[in-house]
Design a protein around this motif. Structure first.
Motif, PDB file in Angstrom:
ATOM      1  N   PRO A   1      33.809  49.861  36.293  1.00  0.00           N
ATOM      2  CA  PRO A   1      34.294  49.155  35.225  1.00  0.00           C
ATOM      3  C   PRO A   1      33.023  48.659  34.297  1.00  0.00           C
ATOM      4  CG  PRO A   1      34.087  47.925  36.983  1.00  0.00           C
ATOM      5  CD  PRO A   1      34.032  49.338  37.593  1.00  0.00           C
ATOM      6  N   LEU A   2      33.308  48.118  33.335  1.00  0.00           N
ATOM      7  CA  LEU A   2      32.133  47.428  32.491  1.00  0.00           C
ATOM      8  C   LEU A   2      31.838  46.266  33.626  1.00  0.00           C
ATOM      9  CD1 LEU A   2      33.447  47.617  28.973  1.00  0.00           C
ATOM     10  CD2 LEU A   2      31.698  48.677  29.786  1.00  0.00           C
ATOM     11  N   PRO A   3      30.460  45.820  33.323  1.00  0.00           N
ATOM     12  CA  PRO A   3      30.124  44.588  33.984  1.00  0.00           C
ATOM     13  C   PRO A   3      30.902  43.317  33.638  1.00  0.00           C
ATOM     14  CG  PRO A   3      28.292  45.861  33.082  1.00  0.00           C
ATOM     15  CD  PRO A   3      29.588  46.395  32.761  1.00  0.00           C
ATOM     16  N   GLY A   4      31.565  42.627  34.769  1.00  0.00           N
ATOM     17  CA  GLY A   4      32.184  41.396  34.602  1.00  0.00           C
ATOM     18  C   GLY A   4      33.613  41.794  34.227  1.00  0.00           C
ATOM     19  N   SER A   5      34.162  43.119  34.164  1.00  0.00           N
ATOM     20  CA  SER A   5      35.334  43.182  33.565  1.00  0.00           C
ATOM     21  C   SER A   5      36.577  42.541  34.545  1.00  0.00           C
ATOM     22  CB  SER A   5      35.797  44.744  33.123  1.00  0.00           C
ATOM     23  OG  SER A   5      35.648  45.439  34.450  1.00  0.00           O
TER      24      SER A   5
ATOM     25  N   GLY B   1      40.049  43.437  34.219  1.00  0.00           N
ATOM     26  CA  GLY B   1      41.348  43.812  33.581  1.00  0.00           C
ATOM     27  C   GLY B   1      41.197  44.432  32.024  1.00  0.00           C
ATOM     28  N   ALA B   2      42.206  44.835  31.671  1.00  0.00           N
ATOM     29  CA  ALA B   2      42.160  45.581  30.309  1.00  0.00           C
ATOM     30  C   ALA B   2      41.853  44.405  29.084  1.00  0.00           C
ATOM     31  CB  ALA B   2      43.490  45.958  29.994  1.00  0.00           C
ATOM     32  N   PHE B   3      42.439  43.165  29.186  1.00  0.00           N
ATOM     33  CA  PHE B   3      42.083  42.213  28.016  1.00  0.00           C
ATOM     34  C   PHE B   3      40.680  41.754  28.121  1.00  0.00           C
ATOM     35  CE2 PHE B   3      46.688  41.609  28.403  1.00  0.00           C
ATOM     36  CZ  PHE B   3      47.045  41.291  27.065  1.00  0.00           C
ATOM     37  N   ARG B   4      40.014  41.544  29.288  1.00  0.00           N
ATOM     38  CA  ARG B   4      38.591  41.224  29.355  1.00  0.00           C
ATOM     39  C   ARG B   4      37.613  42.545  28.678  1.00  0.00           C
ATOM     40  NH1 ARG B   4      35.977  38.574  34.248  1.00  0.00           N
ATOM     41  NH2 ARG B   4      37.482  36.859  33.818  1.00  0.00           N
ATOM     42  N   VAL B   5      38.083  43.751  29.362  1.00  0.00           N
ATOM     43  CA  VAL B   5      37.437  44.953  28.921  1.00  0.00           C
ATOM     44  C   VAL B   5      37.348  45.032  27.287  1.00  0.00           C
ATOM     45  CG1 VAL B   5      37.364  47.383  28.917  1.00  0.00           C
ATOM     46  CG2 VAL B   5      37.729  46.053  30.920  1.00  0.00           C
ATOM     47  N   MET B   6      38.580  44.980  26.635  1.00  0.00           N
ATOM     48  CA  MET B   6      38.834  44.811  25.332  1.00  0.00           C
ATOM     49  C   MET B   6      38.027  43.767  24.380  1.00  0.00           C
ATOM     50  SD  MET B   6      40.015  47.622  24.641  1.00  0.00           S
ATOM     51  CE  MET B   6      39.146  48.274  26.158  1.00  0.00           C
ATOM     52  N   LEU B   7      38.030  42.677  25.173  1.00  0.00           N
ATOM     53  CA  LEU B   7      37.194  41.340  24.392  1.00  0.00           C
ATOM     54  C   LEU B   7      35.823  41.887  24.527  1.00  0.00           C
ATOM     55  CD1 LEU B   7      39.260  38.618  25.896  1.00  0.00           C
ATOM     56  CD2 LEU B   7      39.018  39.083  23.340  1.00  0.00           C
ATOM     57  N   LEU B   8      35.058  42.320  25.332  1.00  0.00           N
ATOM     58  CA  LEU B   8      33.930  42.695  25.539  1.00  0.00           C
ATOM     59  C   LEU B   8      33.532  43.825  24.515  1.00  0.00           C
ATOM     60  CD1 LEU B   8      33.132  42.803  29.472  1.00  0.00           C
ATOM     61  CD2 LEU B   8      32.343  41.326  27.942  1.00  0.00           C
TER      62      LEU B   8
ATOM     63  N   ALA C   1      36.602  47.748  50.505  1.00  0.00           N
ATOM     64  CA  ALA C   1      36.954  46.331  50.416  1.00  0.00           C
ATOM     65  C   ALA C   1      38.227  46.070  49.650  1.00  0.00           C
ATOM     66  CB  ALA C   1      35.790  45.573  49.716  1.00  0.00           C
ATOM     67  N   VAL C   2      38.524  47.049  48.978  1.00  0.00           N
ATOM     68  CA  VAL C   2      39.823  47.057  48.067  1.00  0.00           C
ATOM     69  C   VAL C   2      41.071  47.596  48.810  1.00  0.00           C
ATOM     70  CG1 VAL C   2      41.051  47.661  45.887  1.00  0.00           C
ATOM     71  CG2 VAL C   2      38.470  47.218  45.877  1.00  0.00           C
ATOM     72  N   LYS C   3      41.973  46.869  48.922  1.00  0.00           N
ATOM     73  CA  LYS C   3      43.054  47.283  49.948  1.00  0.00           C
ATOM     74  C   LYS C   3      44.339  47.543  49.032  1.00  0.00           C
ATOM     75  CE  LYS C   3      40.910  46.006  53.525  1.00  0.00           C
ATOM     76  NZ  LYS C   3      40.191  47.106  54.212  1.00  0.00           N
ATOM     77  N   LEU C   4      44.873  48.815  49.486  1.00  0.00           N
ATOM     78  CA  LEU C   4      45.774  49.229  48.859  1.00  0.00           C
ATOM     79  C   LEU C   4      47.225  48.342  49.098  1.00  0.00           C
ATOM     80  CD1 LEU C   4      47.342  51.810  47.389  1.00  0.00           C
ATOM     81  CD2 LEU C   4      47.996  52.557  49.592  1.00  0.00           C
TER      82      LEU C   4
ATOM     83  N   SER D   1      43.044  45.151  39.616  1.00  0.00           N
ATOM     84  CA  SER D   1      41.666  45.044  38.665  1.00  0.00           C
ATOM     85  C   SER D   1      40.662  45.974  39.021  1.00  0.00           C
ATOM     86  CB  SER D   1      41.223  43.571  39.206  1.00  0.00           C
ATOM     87  OG  SER D   1      39.930  43.245  38.364  1.00  0.00           O
ATOM     88  N   TRP D   2      40.640  46.600  40.139  1.00  0.00           N
ATOM     89  CA  TRP D   2      39.772  47.538  40.316  1.00  0.00           C
ATOM     90  C   TRP D   2      40.072  48.889  39.669  1.00  0.00           C
ATOM     91  CZ3 TRP D   2      41.937  51.687  43.509  1.00  0.00           C
ATOM     92  CH2 TRP D   2      40.919  52.985  43.265  1.00  0.00           C
ATOM     93  N   LEU D   3      41.439  49.194  39.792  1.00  0.00           N
ATOM     94  CA  LEU D   3      42.049  50.291  39.298  1.00  0.00           C
ATOM     95  C   LEU D   3      41.933  50.308  37.866  1.00  0.00           C
ATOM     96  CD1 LEU D   3      43.771  52.944  40.018  1.00  0.00           C
ATOM     97  CD2 LEU D   3      45.870  51.692  39.374  1.00  0.00           C
ATOM     98  N   GLU D   4      42.072  49.246  36.956  1.00  0.00           N
ATOM     99  CA  GLU D   4      42.025  49.124  35.582  1.00  0.00           C
ATOM    100  C   GLU D   4      40.529  49.435  35.018  1.00  0.00           C
ATOM    101  OE1 GLU D   4      44.480  48.888  32.989  1.00  0.00           O
ATOM    102  OE2 GLU D   4      45.900  49.107  34.856  1.00  0.00           O
ATOM    103  N   GLY D   5      39.561  48.992  35.976  1.00  0.00           N
ATOM    104  CA  GLY D   5      38.212  49.091  35.635  1.00  0.00           C
ATOM    105  C   GLY D   5      37.782  50.686  35.961  1.00  0.00           C
ATOM    106  N   LEU D   6      38.583  51.686  36.466  1.00  0.00           N
ATOM    107  CA  LEU D   6      38.095  52.844  36.672  1.00  0.00           C
ATOM    108  C   LEU D   6      38.074  53.751  35.439  1.00  0.00           C
ATOM    109  CD1 LEU D   6      39.855  54.010  39.852  1.00  0.00           C
ATOM    110  CD2 LEU D   6      37.537  53.291  39.588  1.00  0.00           C
TER     111      LEU D   6
END
Length: 526
Positions: A44-48, A50-57, A272-275, A294-299
């Motif tokens: 993901p982008l640094p500090g992302s 989810g989708a909303f924060r990624v798009m705001l960046l 560290a990320v659990k299914l 959150s991890w999946l959206e950042g991939l």
């Protein structure tokens, strides 16, 4: 004309605001989807967050008041077209399984209509033909990853092979020469007739060609699956019609060990990320679910697609187990049918903490991927010289015509997945990611040899090989375009087993989509 009351006027203005807000959010969503697809790998982008924060960046401004207003009005406005009665079991399972799919331009409703009206009936007819009903597999290969002594003793786990068919490859299916087309043979497992007999009248040139094709296929590194050795004495032809995919009683820790290995070790996921809903994982709960998505959206789109393919395949298998469940077992007969409780356990939003509906949407994603593949492989089968050989000339021609009809229907689908969005960008980085993608999937195909239930192993091997063949097709577009009209194609070739697996795997996904309609109807009044 009487003037509207103040309440009516406010209601009208509210509806106008709702419509305008809805349109604005749809525009925003399309921008989110298009920009997410272009996120560079890896991660993901640094500090992302989810989708909303990624798009705001990236400079997309969102009026959160409009979003809140949309949600509130969406809850308050009475919708006339309501697919499920609120509060019904059908609503709990399917209320989120609608609209557009992530990373795609297609929606659930279009797929449902296309599958039900155009493809499903023809696919079922095709898969009952001699060419497509027999699949050769080695179900005795040892598990390469751990010692497995859990082979299922339940009788419904057993596979009934064609008893006299072993060891020799069915070369008749890859005939191109006139001499080879004179070969004869029958595909009738019930009558114990041989599938693998080689016609001794073949010319030396034809036999040499077959040898070269097999050598070429075996040496290629573009396969996404670990293929069984068809020459092994443990390889047997299985009649898929008398060994259907259905509930076998294989479950619990042994079954989850397979899925845990697939998800935890092969889906590009950090430990560290659990299914969500993994009974073998520690630290489950609401926080773990938020962290996972959150991890999946950042991939990047490729790794996200990989997870969704596996999740969609998992959902499809669970649907078949729920739709063909052993409801009654007596000394006189067995009754198989839809188990509503089992389906709810696997897909109800409340019982699965919203994970079930997400998995159902991933089922539609894998449908689009395999649909795109069978549409792109059409030129391979359109060549006049290619035969789906069984020895019955009339039936072989009818089978090919039916197959071409299905592939052409698939090609005409209006909202195909765009595979060009995968492995784009920097060529070196894209090739490295593609190889990593391929190796992970090959590893999953090897995990199928660890499945303790033989019938589950059979269908697991077939469906992973089918999906692997679909991926092979999607990334062989140039080779397919360069194929000669006659003679073998050394740039792109499909073995009989790959063809049988491809169409049967897509048939399984198509059946799952169809079965969802049945479960919607059964759950509507629960």
């Amino acid at each position: 004309m009487p003037r509207p009351s103040t309440a009516q006027a406010r209601s009208g203005r509210g509806l106008d605001v709702f419509i305008d807000t809805y349109r604005s959010l749809r525009t925003f969503t399309s921008r989110v989807t298009s920009r997410r697809a272009r996120l560079p790998c890896p991660g993901p982008l640094p500090g992302s967050g989810g989708a909303f924060r990624v798009m705001l960046l990236q400079g997309v401004r969102v009026d959160m008041r409009s979003v809140i207003l949309l949600v509130v009005l969406g809850c308050l406005l009475p919708w006339e077209a309501q697919p499920h009665r609120p509060g019904s079991a059908a609503h709990s399972c399917f209320c989120q399984v609608a609209g557009y799919l992530d990373d795609c331009t297609c929606d659930v409703e279009t797929i449902d209509q296309f599958n039900t009206q155009k493809l499903f009936p023809k696919l079922q007819k095709l898969l009952e033909t001699d060419y497509f009903r027999y699949y050769k597999a080695n179900l005795k290969k040892p598990c390469p990853f751990w010692k497995d002594n859990s082979h299922c003793g339940i009788r419904d786990c057993a596979v009934q092979p064609c008893p006299t068919v072993r060891a020799r490859a069915l070369l008749q299916s890859d005939r191109y020469t006139e001499a080879a087309n004179l070969a004869s043979g029958e595909l009738e497992c019930e009558k114990e007739k041989r599938l693998g007999a080689v016609d001794e009248s073949l010319s030396e040139a034809a036999q040499e060609a077959f040898f070269q094709w097999n050598q070429h296929d075996d040496s290629r590194d573009d396969n996404f699956c670990e293929h069984d050795d068809e020459e092994s004495p443990d390889s047997e032809y299985v009649d898929l019609l008398i060994n259907p995919e259905r509930y076998t009683g294989y479950k619990g820790p042994d079954a989850w060990k397979i899925w845990n290995s697939i998800y935890e070790e092969n889906c590009f996921k950090p430990k560290a990320v659990k299914l969500p809903l993994n009974p073998l994982a520690t630290g489950r709960g609401c926080f773990a679910e938020v962290m996972f998505y959150s991890w999946l959206e950042g991939l990047c789109v490729e790794k996200r697609a990989f997870y969704r393919l596996i999740s969609g395949l998992h959902a499809s298998i669970n649907i078949h187990l729920s739709a063909r469940y052993l409801l009654q077992d007596t000394w006189m007969n067995k009754i198989w049918g839809h188990n509503i409780t089992e389906f709810q356990t696997r897909f109800d939003a409340v019982q699965t903490q919203n994970e079930g509906p997400r998995r159902l949407k991933n089922l539609y994603f894998i449908y689009l991927i395999e649909l795109r593949a069978i549409s792109k492989v059409l030129p391979f089968f359109e060549r006049q010289s290619y035969l789906l050989y069984t020895g019955n000339k009339t039936q072989d021609l009818q089978t090919k015509e039916l197959l071409l009809d299905i592939l052409r229907e698939a090609k005409d689908f209006p909202l195909h997945f765009d595979e060009n969005s995968l492995f784009a960008g920097d060529k070196k980085q894209a090739n490295r990611l593609k190889e990593e993608f391929r190796q992970h999937f090959r590893n999953i195909s090897r995990i199928m040899d660890c499945v303790g239930c033989f019938k589950c192993r059979l269908w697991g091997k077939l469906q992973t090989q089918g999906l692997g063949t679909a991926l092979k097709i999607l990334f062989s577009e140039k080779q397919i375009q360069r194929m000669p009209e006659t003679g073998p194609s050394y740039g792109f070739h499909l073995k009989r087993q790959e063809i049988v697996a491809l169409l049967n795997a897509f048939g399984r996904i198509s059946t799952s989509i169809k079965e969802l309609e049945n479960f919607k109807r059964l759950l509507q009044n629960v």
